[in-house]
Each structure stands twice: as C-alpha cells, then as structure tokens.
Scaffold this active site. Structure first.
Site, mmCIF file in Angstrom:
data_model
loop_
_atom_site.group_PDB
_atom_site.id
_atom_site.type_symbol
_atom_site.label_atom_id
_atom_site.label_comp_id
_atom_site.label_asym_id
_atom_site.label_seq_id
_atom_site.Cartn_x
_atom_site.Cartn_y
_atom_site.Cartn_z
ATOM 1 N N ASN A 9 0.689 -1.162 0.039
ATOM 2 C CA ASN A 9 0.085 -0.177 -0.143
ATOM 3 C C ASN A 9 0.983 1.220 -0.008
ATOM 4 O OD1 ASN A 9 -1.969 1.862 0.357
ATOM 5 N ND2 ASN A 9 -2.546 1.314 2.600
ATOM 6 N N LYS A 11 -0.010 4.267 -0.254
ATOM 7 C CA LYS A 11 -0.429 5.266 0.292
ATOM 8 C C LYS A 11 -0.474 6.540 -0.356
ATOM 9 C CE LYS A 11 -0.360 3.371 4.918
ATOM 10 N NZ LYS A 11 -0.084 3.195 6.252
ATOM 11 N N HIS A 98 -9.646 0.505 4.868
ATOM 12 C CA HIS A 98 -8.310 0.527 5.348
ATOM 13 C C HIS A 98 -8.415 1.496 6.664
ATOM 14 C CE1 HIS A 98 -4.267 2.107 6.286
ATOM 15 N NE2 HIS A 98 -3.809 0.978 5.957
ATOM 16 N N GLU A 100 -7.158 4.140 7.973
ATOM 17 C CA GLU A 100 -7.164 5.296 7.698
ATOM 18 C C GLU A 100 -8.285 5.900 7.197
ATOM 19 O OE1 GLU A 100 -2.275 5.067 7.118
ATOM 20 O OE2 GLU A 100 -3.427 5.452 5.280
ATOM 21 N N GLU A 170 -5.570 -5.451 10.846
ATOM 22 C CA GLU A 170 -4.714 -4.094 11.119
ATOM 23 C C GLU A 170 -4.709 -3.831 12.662
ATOM 24 O OE1 GLU A 170 -4.615 -0.871 8.101
ATOM 25 O OE2 GLU A 170 -6.792 -1.079 8.166
ATOM 26 N N GLY A 176 2.849 2.873 14.825
ATOM 27 C CA GLY A 176 3.192 4.369 15.316
ATOM 28 C C GLY A 176 2.946 4.754 16.513
ATOM 29 N N SER A 216 2.801 -2.983 10.537
ATOM 30 C CA SER A 216 4.192 -2.805 10.685
ATOM 31 C C SER A 216 4.910 -3.848 10.285
ATOM 32 C CB SER A 216 4.720 -2.133 12.091
ATOM 33 O OG SER A 216 3.834 -0.877 12.248
ATOM 34 N N GLY A 238 4.829 1.195 4.881
ATOM 35 C CA GLY A 238 6.248 2.088 4.711
ATOM 36 C C GLY A 238 7.541 1.173 3.982
#
Length: 253
Positions: A9, A11, A98, A100, A170, A176, A216, A238
């Site tokens: 992803n 993003k 997702h 987010e 998730e 984070g 992560s 990431g």
C-alpha cells in the site's frame, strides 16, 4: 490452498518517476530472486495505476490493485473513482476499509459493505481491512469489535461471493505507537477471525480465506509472522516503498 499474498500500500506517496522506478526494481527482483508461490499486489495512488499496470504486463505473480473505490456505481461524484472504472484499467484488487479511511474519512461499515458489493460485481478482489485502536485493545474488547466489523461489512454476502474476499487485520495500536504486536498476538486474532468466518460460512470457506497481517510488517519480522498457521501474508505500508524490503518480505514465506 489459501493464497499467500503480500500487498504493498503506497498510500499518498511516490511521484510518477519514483513509482516507475520502484515498480521496475520490484519486477526485476521478483524475476531474479523469487521462486515461491506468494503473489505481490501493488496498490499505488490512482494516477499510477495505468502506468504501473503497463510495466507489470504479463509478469508472473505480480498484480495491480487500488487503495480505495467509490460506493457509487457512477454519476456526479467529483473526485471519486468507481469500481467499473478501475476494472476497465485492468485493476484486479482493491483495498476497502483501511484504518485510515475509517478514521480520517469516517467510513462506516454500511458504506464499506456497499463498496465490497460493487467491487465484486465488477470482478475485483476486495482486500477488506479490519482492526482495533489502542483504546479498544487496552479495554480487552478487541475481538468482538473486529468481529463486528466483519459481520457488518461482509456477512450479507453469499457464500460464493465471500469466497472471493481477502481479509487484512490491522492492529492499529501497533502502528506508530511504540507498541509492538507479537507474532502470537497476530496469530490469535487471525485464528479468531477465521473461526468467526467459519461460524457464518462453514469451515471449508474459512480455511480457504486468506487473512493478511497489516501491522508494521517488515523484513525483520515477516518470516516469524508468516510462519504462523493463520497468517497468510501482509498488507505492507512503509516497507512497500523500498523495493529491497518489499521483495524480501515476499521471500519470507
């Protein structure tokens, strides 16, 4: 046998040139180094979809996905992209729900259910996301909370349609926050979700539903996570922006 899937992803990252370079590097590494049966799904921002799809071409084991879709079929919805449009560009997967999207854009389970149905109607494979916040995890209500997301978002589907779904778990509290989800915690939740699917659709469908881990995941922990019996791959954030890391995660099976 369940599909082993590593979905990247991107993003809201990557210029055109950066996206082309990243895709080319991933394709070359996959061709030279990957001999397993895990597949890769690249989910770039919308403007990248056609050029990335063009680069992928007939590459073995690499597919194109989208990060989102509209809950409407067509019409005067400026800025939205329908599943029919995505399908016309050769998109094969789409991420729906997702964390987010749920948090920042307040997408409800009802809206996500509509997106799932439109995606399936247009031949796309939904990667349906579910997960819990730190507050919910700390309260110990994470399992019923995440099961509710599945029930509201997916359990109106026929068995035939549900069998086309990919689930991504998730643990938002592990992204984070400085906290880390262990492989055992990931396995526990994946197993709970599989049991929940079985309670609605039966053991056969549950055992053939791929459930990805989206907390992560990186080259250092991927092998331990993917070794767990109910973890079928990862939804990678990431690390998907670095070709070496992303391919190493794929090779972790």
């Amino acid at each position: 046998m369940r599909k082993k899937i590593v979905a990247g992803n991107w993003k809201m990252n990557m210029t055109f040139e950066e996206g082309q370079t990243l895709t080319s590097e991933i394709l070359n590494m996959m061709k030279d180094e990957h001999s397993g049966d895990a597949i890769a799904v690249l989910n770039p921002p919308f403007p990248h979809i056609f050029p990335v799809k063009k680069l992928i071409g007939e590459a073995k084991g690499v597919f194109i996905g989208a990060q989102n879709c509209s809950d409407k079929e067509a019409g005067a919805f400026t800025g939205e992209v329908s599943t029919k449009i995505l399908a016309s560009f050769g998109v094969q997967y789409v991420i729906i729900g997702h964390s987010e999207r749920r948090e920042y854009f307040k997408e409800s389970n009802e809206l996500l259910a509509a997106k799932v149905k439109l995606a399936l109607a247009n031949g796309l494979t939904p990667i349906f996301c579910c997960g819990e916040s730190l507050e919910i995890r700390t309260a110990g209500t994470h399992e019923p909370n995440v099961k509710f997301q599945l029930t509201e978002g997916l359990f109106d589907l026929s068995p035939e349609d549900f069998s086309k779904i990919v689930i991504a778990y998730e643990p938002i509290w592990a992204i984070g926050t400085g906290k880390t989800a262990s492989s055992e915690e990931a396995q526990d939740m994946h197993a709970a979700l599989r049991r929940h699917v079985a309670s609605k659709y039966g053991k056969d469908i549950a055992e053939n539903t791929s459930i990805l881990y989206g907390g992560s995941c990186n080259p250092k922990n991927a092998q331990e996570l993917f070794a767990k019996p109910d973890v079928d791959g990862g939804l990678i954030g990431g690390a998907s922006l670095k070709s070496r890391d992303f391919v190493d995660i794929i090779k972790s099976f």
